[in-house]
Design an enzyme around this catalytic site. Structure first.
Site, PDB file in Angstrom:
ATOM      1  N   GLY A  29       0.816  -1.214   0.000  1.00 21.49           N
ATOM      2  CA  GLY A  29       0.000   0.000   0.000  1.00 21.49           C
ATOM      3  C   GLY A  29       0.841   1.251   0.000  1.00 21.49           C
ATOM      4  CG  ASN A  30       1.109   4.327  -2.399  1.00 23.21           C
ATOM      5  OD1 ASN A  30       2.199   4.848  -2.495  1.00 23.21           O
ATOM      6  ND2 ASN A  30       0.587   3.574  -3.342  1.00 23.21           N
ATOM      7  NE  ARG A  31       3.791   7.651   5.862  1.00 22.21           N
ATOM      8  CZ  ARG A  31       4.705   8.462   6.359  1.00 22.21           C
ATOM      9  NH1 ARG A  31       5.970   8.287   6.099  1.00 22.21           N
ATOM     10  NH2 ARG A  31       4.339   9.472   7.128  1.00 22.21           N
ATOM     11  CB  SER A  32      -2.539   8.069   0.631  1.00 19.99           C
ATOM     12  OG  SER A  32      -3.625   8.924   0.345  1.00 19.99           O
ATOM     13  CB  ALA A  96      -1.160   7.707  -2.763  1.00 24.23           C
TER      14      ALA A  96
END
Ligand code: CTP
Ligand code: CA
Length: 219
Positions: A29-32, A96
């Site tokens: 995943g992404n940091r968003s 993101a």
């Protein structure tokens, strides 16, 4: 900014991260947090637009006044959901999106074994670039760019390569701004100009970004 200056406009906003499953219990995943995209959707709805919000996995309440919220998980699902919403007047890609996803999802939990594990990853579809060249291309296509260095160089590169009208680059490193924060600082680039916005609460930046979009609306 007047109360209903976006009335009659159809705006599609994508927000949040995407999660790309590795197996039933793990993902990439992404940091968003999704806060920036949700703030844009909320501001646009308040200003009279018909807003569709395509959201990755986030824990945020649905902003008031939306026409529709579509929840998705992966980049591929986000692409399907966004394309299905065209035509629109504006697309704002604030998500993101994961750039790579596992080549295949393991059907059962991967058990630990060796000291090293190599995962094969494949590129995900570039939703923003696809929307920008789509037969039903929105009048205005806006992307975001998350950069840690050479912000203008990379942001302008994305503007050109993805054929979008504006890129809003996160100025990371400005204290208190960025990922999970309620504040952010953006520099918005278009072909023959740029504007620094903030640092300010994401809700204020959302309105300022919509102002810029309206000001640059083709005659
Ligand atoms: N984006 C997208 N689909 C992808 C990757 C990115 O729609 N598969 C969009 C993002 O929503 C954002 C813009 O493209 O609006 C730029 O994303 P960013 O991650 O900054 O750029 P990339 O083109 O992915 O390049 P890199 O991550 O290498 O900087
Ligand atoms: Ca990326």
């Amino acid at each position: 900014m007047s109360a209903a200056d976006l009335s009659g406009r159809r705006i599609v906003v994508s927000a949040g991260p995407t999660f790309e499953d590795i197996d039933p219990v793990r993902f990439i995943g992404n940091r968003s947090s999704g806060k920036m995209g949700f703030a844009i959707a909320e501001a646009a709805a308040r200003r009279g637009a018909q807003v569709v919000l395509v959201a990755g996995p986030v824990s945020l309440p649905t902003p008031p006044g939306l026409q529709q919220r579509v929840d998705v998980r992966s980049a591929r699902q986000m692409r399907e959901a966004v394309i299905a919403q065209l035509p629109a007047d504006v697309y704002i890609g604030a998500a993101a999106v994961a750039d790579y996803a596992p080549a295949e999802v393991a059907p059962g939990k991967i058990k630990k074994k060796d000291e090293q594990l190599t995962l094969a990853l494949v590129r995900t579809p570039d939703i923003l670039a696809e929307v920008a060249v789509h037969a039903r291309r929105p009048t205005v296509v806006v992307g975001f760019a998350a950069e840690t260095h050479d912000v203008e160089f990379y942001a302008r590169g994305k503007l050109e390569k993805k054929k979008v009208d504006m890129i809003a680059a996160n100025r990371v490193g400005v204290s208190g701004s960025g990922f999970e924060s309620d504040d952010n600082a953006l520099t918005v680039y278009w072909l023959d100009g740029e504007r620094a916005l903030g640092p300010a609460p994401k809700t204020a930046l959302a309105d300022q970004l919509l102002d810029l979009i309206l000001a640059r609306w083709p005659a």
